[in-house]
Design an enzyme around this catalytic site. Sequence first.
Site, PDB file in Angstrom:
ATOM      1  N   VAL A 190      15.939  47.178  33.213  1.00 38.20           N
ATOM      2  CA  VAL A 190      16.149  47.667  34.576  1.00 38.20           C
ATOM      3  C   VAL A 190      15.286  48.883  34.914  1.00 38.20           C
ATOM      4  CG1 VAL A 190      18.514  46.808  34.626  1.00 38.20           C
ATOM      5  CG2 VAL A 190      18.080  49.163  33.908  1.00 38.20           C
ATOM      6  N   LYS A 191      14.437  49.308  34.000  1.00 40.05           N
ATOM      7  CA  LYS A 191      13.657  50.522  34.225  1.00 40.05           C
ATOM      8  C   LYS A 191      12.471  50.272  35.154  1.00 40.05           C
ATOM      9  CE  LYS A 191      16.060  53.394  31.700  1.00 40.05           C
ATOM     10  NZ  LYS A 191      17.137  52.565  31.134  1.00 40.05           N
TER      11      LYS A 191
END
Length: 404
Positions: A190-191
């Site tokens: 999710v970065k």
Amino acid sequence: MQSDVQVPYHRPSIGDEEIDEVVRTLKSGWLTTGPRTAQFEKEFGAYTGVPHALAVNSCTSGLHVALAALNIGPGMEVITTPLTFCATVNTIIHTGATPVLADVGPDGNIDPASIASRITDKTRAIVPVHFAGLPCDMQAIWFLARRHGLDVIEDCAHAAGAWYQGGHAGAAHPLTGEHSAASVFSFYAVKNLTTGEGGMVLTHDEELASRMKILSLHGISKNAWNRYSDRGHWGYEVLESGYKYNMSDIQASIGIHQLRKLEGFIEARARFARLYNSLLSDVEEVELPADKDDCRHAWHLYTLRLNLDCLEIGRDEFIEQLKERGVGTSVHFIPIPLHPFFASRAQLRQNRCPNVLDLYPRLISLPLFPAMTDAQVEHVATSIRQIARKSRKKNWAMVAVAGD
């Protein structure tokens, strides 16, 4: 009723470039640490302006190997924030050192004044976390580190693409040249920049870089694709008791192209954050995320704060009503003191953090990712306005006027 409009909390932006590079890697026959990992390290170091970059299999392993390479261990204390994922504290415990929690300021970042109050003769290092992608007050933290002879390891899990006073977060200050011993980035799914799983450790110290590289792969003197010794024949030596923290070429194949897209990702995230701000600025029941004029926010997270004083419902119910409208959310983070494993430590006087416990019930992370559309942002904002209006305390207006 469930809304027809679905806005997931996150969706990764993976293009044909990443896919094609992974296929080329698979066809090359070199899947583990090799030439593409070396390329990714070189390009990430060039992007940030830091001379030494080590690709690892997670930010967690990067934090651990940096702490271990700095000889942090039993009998020492390491100060960090309570508003972080448990990995930050776990890596300190893994070295045998004692984590000490310093409270946060209004922006959610570790408060330098609280750090100063927690320093003892056992303190060895400070691990600030750039919460949500907004850099900490590194000038104040570096000052404390200089004054007390401490190392600083920046947890940049949220900060790929963030700038601090004109330079990249995790790099040297562009004017003073001051920098931390190491900085560690996350490339989790999710970065802002993803390799699925993975991380990167940066340092300006060649000796520290060399030791971290050795520790990251079993303590072996040579890497897997260059095992010719200085004596001219094949072989390697185990120099220390190391770890299995290396990144694979499959992961690096994704990262190479994600890095080349990162500036565009940051631009898109910032645009959607501005749109959220514009649509929610007049909603009295919420407070917008913190920002700073001397930083570039990476906008890894858009962390809305609820004004619970004027709402009849709490954060959990607010989240549930957003879900009913087709909006995915998350919460960052459950503070370290609230986890059962850390509870006994958190009760110690030196770990009391009232600010983070006040902030936590108010936090909601809204959907924010480069592939979003304006319509999705508008749907989220409209949903928040509807819930806030419906859930507002009936007597809040009179209370607010009386308070003024």
